[in-house]
Design a protein around this motif. Structure first.
Motif, mmCIF file in Angstrom:
data_model
loop_
_atom_site.group_PDB
_atom_site.id
_atom_site.type_symbol
_atom_site.label_atom_id
_atom_site.label_comp_id
_atom_site.label_asym_id
_atom_site.label_seq_id
_atom_site.Cartn_x
_atom_site.Cartn_y
_atom_site.Cartn_z
ATOM 1 N N GLN A 641 0.695 -1.156 0.035
ATOM 2 C CA GLN A 641 -0.025 -0.031 -0.007
ATOM 3 C C GLN A 641 0.798 1.369 0.058
ATOM 4 O O GLN A 641 2.080 1.256 0.696
ATOM 5 C CB GLN A 641 -0.609 0.053 1.257
ATOM 6 C CG GLN A 641 -1.694 -1.330 1.659
ATOM 7 C CD GLN A 641 -1.035 -1.938 2.723
ATOM 8 O OE1 GLN A 641 -0.437 -1.336 3.701
ATOM 9 N NE2 GLN A 641 -0.867 -3.274 2.655
ATOM 10 N N HIS A 651 -1.865 4.116 -3.475
ATOM 11 C CA HIS A 651 -1.384 2.606 -4.290
ATOM 12 C C HIS A 651 -1.994 1.447 -3.638
ATOM 13 O O HIS A 651 -2.227 1.372 -2.214
ATOM 14 C CB HIS A 651 -0.061 2.347 -4.421
ATOM 15 C CG HIS A 651 0.615 3.886 -5.041
ATOM 16 N ND1 HIS A 651 0.593 4.199 -6.359
ATOM 17 C CD2 HIS A 651 1.322 4.930 -4.603
ATOM 18 C CE1 HIS A 651 1.471 5.365 -6.480
ATOM 19 N NE2 HIS A 651 1.698 5.690 -5.459
ATOM 20 N N TRP A 652 -2.538 0.390 -4.155
ATOM 21 C CA TRP A 652 -3.266 -0.703 -3.631
ATOM 22 C C TRP A 652 -2.886 -2.098 -4.608
ATOM 23 O O TRP A 652 -3.702 -1.935 -5.710
ATOM 24 C CB TRP A 652 -4.756 -0.508 -3.240
ATOM 25 C CG TRP A 652 -5.321 -1.405 -2.508
ATOM 26 C CD1 TRP A 652 -6.098 -2.472 -2.890
ATOM 27 C CD2 TRP A 652 -5.358 -1.366 -0.935
ATOM 28 N NE1 TRP A 652 -6.651 -3.260 -1.833
ATOM 29 C CE2 TRP A 652 -6.279 -2.644 -0.586
ATOM 30 C CE3 TRP A 652 -4.984 -0.690 -0.127
ATOM 31 C CZ2 TRP A 652 -6.546 -2.866 0.689
ATOM 32 C CZ3 TRP A 652 -5.234 -0.909 1.224
ATOM 33 C CH2 TRP A 652 -6.102 -2.084 1.472
ATOM 34 N N ASN A 653 -2.095 -3.072 -4.333
ATOM 35 C CA ASN A 653 -1.883 -3.927 -5.193
ATOM 36 C C ASN A 653 -3.055 -5.003 -5.025
ATOM 37 O O ASN A 653 -3.867 -5.208 -4.083
ATOM 38 C CB ASN A 653 -0.519 -4.479 -5.214
ATOM 39 C CG ASN A 653 -0.237 -5.229 -3.927
ATOM 40 O OD1 ASN A 653 -0.928 -4.913 -3.000
ATOM 41 N ND2 ASN A 653 0.858 -6.138 -3.812
ATOM 42 N N SER A 664 -9.005 -2.881 -5.304
ATOM 43 C CA SER A 664 -8.106 -1.371 -5.434
ATOM 44 C C SER A 664 -9.121 -0.495 -5.420
ATOM 45 O O SER A 664 -9.109 0.770 -5.042
ATOM 46 C CB SER A 664 -7.277 -1.597 -6.593
ATOM 47 O OG SER A 664 -7.939 -1.877 -7.861
ATOM 48 N N LEU A 668 -8.463 2.716 -2.908
ATOM 49 C CA LEU A 668 -8.055 3.732 -3.128
ATOM 50 C C LEU A 668 -8.839 5.049 -2.742
ATOM 51 O O LEU A 668 -9.943 5.211 -3.164
ATOM 52 C CB LEU A 668 -7.753 3.930 -4.943
ATOM 53 C CG LEU A 668 -6.670 2.942 -5.450
ATOM 54 C CD1 LEU A 668 -6.801 3.100 -6.804
ATOM 55 C CD2 LEU A 668 -5.386 3.156 -4.858
#
Length: 1023
Positions: A641, A651-653, A664, A668
């Motif tokens: 993150q 950011h978020w995978n 995500s 976000l």
């Protein structure tokens, strides 16, 4: 004859009546002085000393004139003052030509200053070294400096190239940088800066071929025609004043103080000396003007745009011989004179006819004198130095003013000198042979050469000499035209130095640099380009690409050159090249056209930079970015993150969705603390984020920060375990690492990397329980092992006990035999007489000795088997001696030699009996090895030594040594090579030594083996 004389006297008398009648009529009008005003061009100074002298010494008063001297200044224009009638006469410069060309009725009367004292001043700080450096600068100019403008126009092309500011007399503007240059008067104004130790640099128009007159006395045309007599009187009185001022400087000082007291005597005297150069009272008549020079000045002003092209300078000058009265009865008196003159017209005509030839001859003479005067004036004021010297004696006949000024000699001094006195690098023989004789004999018509002239002060300056023969008053002379080439030599030297510096800089630039003409022919290159071609620069110049590369490649380069030349712009391309050594490189090449002064394209300049390494780095960075994106987006077990200071998710995978349950799109823009933490955890989490942010802003606080630290100047957070919350509410354990992103010294965002360890936590709990059980098992096994060690020790003691009993039996066998023999002797003696009492006593004594020896043996072996466990300091040699005492009889029976060497004072800390047991075991093994190998007659050596930390004891025998394959096993428990051995002796030795922090080793040596024991050395401070 008498009538003729009477007639002549009568004619003379009548002529005087005709001439004098207007004068008498004029004087009849009144006897009071005429008041006139003279407008000076600047403030009072020695510059106007002649006018002060004429006024204060009464020269004007004697001429019937009351003259008012009006001071000038930066806002006063002398021409305007005279034209407007506020002044009768004025002092200005050659700018009267400009005024006259504009229709203002001003005419010049005489030039007091033969050379203009106008100069341009700049700060001597190295920023402005030539007039061309004034482009774009601020220049303060006075109206009365007409020679400055042509000089600037000649150097810059136009005055528009700089900013012109009107002169206000404030010289401080040059000092504090408000202007970059200003016009000044060479006579006195540079002293303002010198008195303040402020260095200034002067630019003089005369050094640029502009030799203008300086101060010029002028008036209006009306004054010259209507008041001719007043003009003549004023002019002659002024010349008298100037004659006095230029020959009596000391007497002028108090006179000048009547007008201004702002100058010191030293400053006024210095100004006077400078004026000697510009007024030249010793060489030229005061007030002299040359029409030829005025025409040359006019042409220069026309070139600078100060005068119209069709202007005739003759209009601006007064004809001194023109005389007209100024009385109001002029017409009436003229008629009377004409009537009187008519009566004698015949006589006058007769006189005119008689004197015509005389006048014609005098006219011819005047013309010749004027020609000579003009020629002398030209030579005297030539820009070049001119020397005339005698062909025989070589002495100077005449030297013009620029030469005298440059050399520092007077004409009287130069008249006693020859050219050899100025040229120290010449000798008379060579000068005559190589220069004078070829010219004298007409082998050559002229000789051009360069040399040095030495001034009177010893300094030298370079000159270019044109030497040629000539005639002077019917004798052969030599004329030398000298050009001072100091500026040229300095410029050439500076050019060569700057060229060499530029070449050095270009050669040291790692980029490839080359220059071509419009036909793509190489004109030059640097060292880097030489390396690329594998040739020196001289082998490249004059060639084209077709001489170095294949035709297709050369065609490509030629087409590229043409595109840059056609477009007139910079062209950039990347290209792969191969060096002569086979190395390939990627070059980023810029090709740019270069231009001449008229903006005509002259050729191409190319610069190529090796970007091979940079491209490798770019490719690596691109690959790393791709790998990072792959890791960020597809790492299945690492949730990454990125969030801002307030926790907003940036950011978020995908792994976050697997671990926390949020996609995500859902995460976000949300606050990370709202997604992953319970409300009770929010405050602690935000305090940690704020602490990390503060650490990034001020690294000094990192030492006291519990959450981050500086590692090699990089900000690193402390990783730890966290308890988070899944979207469905269940607990998730993660191992979290935070990485602040720092740009320009400031944190912009924080990245978190979370690895789920929930299962690991469960395994950890199970492992903890298992470890607890394992610790109990280990404790039980350790106790069992300890009991086994104790049993092993007991076995070793019993084995040692068996050995000792054998030794005791062996040592007692001989004393018992001796004792038995003594008893037998005693029995036999008892049957004999009393005379054997001495034998009985000896027998008793020897028996007691044997019994005590046997008792001591029992004591020694008893001490050995005592179970004392207290460590104590002891001497190694004592332990060895003790052990030897118990085994020595066995060794003697086996005829084994024992040698003990080494340090008798080496001490260690340990259990004394255990050390004795170690020595006895090792000596017993050595004895057994000798007996098995030799039978008897062996040798055992004991050596004791020490170093800074340890004490060493080695026991060496000649019992044949040990097989190599068993050396590593001999210290193992129950390993033995003896048929009846137990295998615990050496094992016990190692155990006892290791318990005392020592060690033992074994090696084969020549004929046997050596065992080396090492124990920690007892410090000197110990007991």
């Amino acid at each position: 004859m008498r009538p003729a004389l009477v007639g002549a006297k009568l004619l003379t008398l009548l002529w005087l009546l005709i001439v004098s009648s207007p004068c008498e009529a004029a004087m009849a009008g009144g006897t009071s002085s005429e008041t006139i005003v003279l407008q000076l061009k600047w403030r009072h100074a020695y510059q106007f000393a002649g006018y002060y002298a004429a006024r204060d010494l009464g020269y004007y008063r004697e001429a019937g004139l009351d003259v008012v001297l009006r001071e000038g200044g930066p806002n006063i224009d002398p021409v305007e003052e005279v034209v407007s009638g506020r002044a009768t006469y004025g002092v200005s410069g050659v700018d009267i030509l400009s005024a006259n060309s504009q229709g203002k009725p001003v005419i010049g009367i005489g030039a007091i200053f033969q050379h203009s004292a106008e100069v341009l001043l700049v700060r001597d700080d190295g920023k402005i070294t030539q007039l061309a450096d004034l482009k774009g600068k601020r220049v303060m100019l006075s109206r009365g400096t007409p020679s400055i403008q042509p000089m600037l126009s000649k150097a810059l092309g136009s005055l528009d190239a700089m900013t012109v500011i009107e002169h206000d007399g404030d010289f401080l503007k040059l000092i504090d940088g408000r202007v970059d240059a200003l016009s000044a008067y060479y006579n006195d104004e540079p002293q303002f800066f010198h008195a303040r130790n402020l260095p200034v640099k002067m630019f003089r128009p005369i050094d640029y071929g502009l030799d203008f007159y300086g101060d010029v006395l002028f008036t209006t045309g009306l004054e010259a025609s209507a008041h001719q007599r007043r003009l003549d009187k004023f002019w002659q009185a002024s010349l008298r004043g100037w004659e006095f001022a230029m020959h009596n400087p000391e007497k002028m000082l108090p006179i000048i103080r009547n007008y201004s007291d702002k100058f010191t005597d030293q400053e006024l005297t210095s100004e006077y000396r400078i004026m000697l150069e510009t007024v030249q009272p010793h060489y030229m008549p005061l007030g002299h003007m040359s029409l030829l020079r005025w025409r040359a000045i006019g042409e220069a002003m026309k070139t600078a745009g100060q005068l119209p092209e069709n202007y005739d300078v003759n209009r601006a000058f007064h004809a001194p011989n023109l005389s007209m009265p100024d009385d109001g009865n002029y017409q009436r008196l003229l008629m009377i004179d004409l009537i009187a003159a008519t009566a004698f017209m015949a006589v006058i005509l007769y006189l005119v006819v008689m004197n015509r030839r005389l006048k014609h001859a005098m006219k011819k003479r005047r013309q010749a004198e004027n020609s000579i005067l003009q020629l002398g004036d030209i030579l005297e004021h030539s820009l070049n130095e001119i020397y005339i010297f005698d062909a025989d004696s070589l002495h100077f006949i005449n030297v013009n003013e620029p030469a005298r000024r440059n050399l520092g000699y007077s004409m009287e001094e130069l008249g006693l000198m020859t050219p050899l006195d100025l040229k120290h690098d010449f000798n008379e023989t060579l000068f005559l042979q190589n220069y004078i004789e070829p010219l004298r004999t007409r082998q050559i018509t002229s000789k051009l050469f360069t040399t040095q002239h030495f001034r009177k002060d010893g300094s030298a300056y370079p000159v270019e000499v044109l030497l040629q023969p000539g005639n002077y008053h019917d004798r052969i002379v030599f004329i030398a035209l000298i050009l001072d080439i100091s500026d040229r030599v300095a410029a050439e030297t500076r050019y060569q130095r700057e060229k060499a510096l530029l070449k050095m800089l270009i050669d040291n630039i790692p980029d490839l640099i080359f220059i071509k003409d419009k036909q793509s022919v190489y004109l030059g290159c640097n060292k880097a380009f030489e390396q690329y071609c594998g040739l020196a620069e001289q082998d490249i110049i004059g060639k084209t690409d077709f001489d170095f590369v294949p035709q297709a490649r050369a065609d490509y380069f030629r087409q590229w050159d043409l595109e840059a030349l056609t477009s007139g712009n910079v062209s950039e391309r990347e290209e792969w090249i191969t060096y002569p050594d086979g190395r390939e490189a990627l070059l980023d090449t810029l090709k740019s056209p270069y231009f001449g002064e008229d903006r005509e394209i002259l050729g191409i300049i190319g610069v190529s930079r090796d970007i091979t390494h940079m491209r490798v780095i770019e490719n690596a960075r691109h690959a790393a970015l791709l790998r990072f994106e792959a890791i960020f987006n597809y790492a299945p077990q690492v949730a990454i993150q990125g969030f801002a200071r307030d926790g907003t998710v940036l950011h978020w995978n995908h792994a976050n969705e697997l671990i926390y349950g949020y996609s995500s799109e859902q995460a976000l823009g949300q606050k990370i603390q709202d997604l992953l933490l319970t409300p009770d955890q929010h405050q602690e989490f935000m305090l940690k984020i704020e602490s990390i942010w503060q650490c990034g802003a001020d690294h000094k606080n990192c030492s006291d920060n519990d959450h981050c630290k500086l590692d090699n100047r990089c900000l690193v957070t402390k990783s730890s375990e966290y308890w988070c919350q899944h979207r469905d509410g269940r607990s998730v354990w993660v191992y979290r690492a935070m990485f602040p992103i720092v740009e320009d010294g400031q944190i912009t965002e924080i990245f978190c990397m979370d690895v789920e360890i929930s299962e690991l936590k469960h395994v950890e709990m199970e492992l903890r329980e298992l470890n607890e059980e394992l610790e109990l098992c280990v404790e039980r096994e350790v106790e069992i092992s300890r009991q086994k060690d104790l049993a092993l020790i007991h076995q070793a003691r019993f084995a040692a006990l068996g050995e000792m009993i054998g030794n005791i039996a062996h040592q007692w066998r001989q004393p018992l035999n001796s004792l038995s023999l003594l008893m037998a002797i005693l029995r036999e003696t008892c049957h004999q007489c009393d005379s054997n009492a001495e034998i009985l006593q000896h027998t008793y004594t020897e028996s007691q000795r044997l019994i005590r020896a046997m008792s001591q043996t029992i004591t020694d072996f008893s001490n050995f088997f005592k179970s004392g466990r207290e460590e104590e300091p002891f001497c190694v040699m004592d332990g060895v001696t003790h052990a030897v005492s118990m085994i020595k009889p066995v060794l003697d029976d086996a005829e084994i030699t024992l040698v003990i060497e080494g340090m008798a004072t080496a001490r260690v800390q340990g259990i004394y009996n255990e050390f004795v047991q170690v020595v006895m075991n090792l000596m017993t093994n050595a004895k057994d090895a000798i007996l098995d190998h030799c039978g008897s007659g062996g040798r055992i050596g004991i050596l004791i030594g020490e170093d800074e930390q340890n004490v060493f004891m080695s026991i060496r025998d000649n019992g044949g040594g040990l097989p190599d394959h068993i050396i590593e096993k001999i210290f193992d428990p129950y390993f033995t090579t003896k048929p009846q051995g137990t295998g615990i002796g050496l094992s016990m030795v190692r155990m006892l030594l290791e318990r005392a922090n020592g060690c033992i080793g074994c090696d084969n040596v020549e004929g046997g083996a050596v065992f080396t024991v090492s124990l920690p050395k007892l410090s000197e401070d110990a007991g």
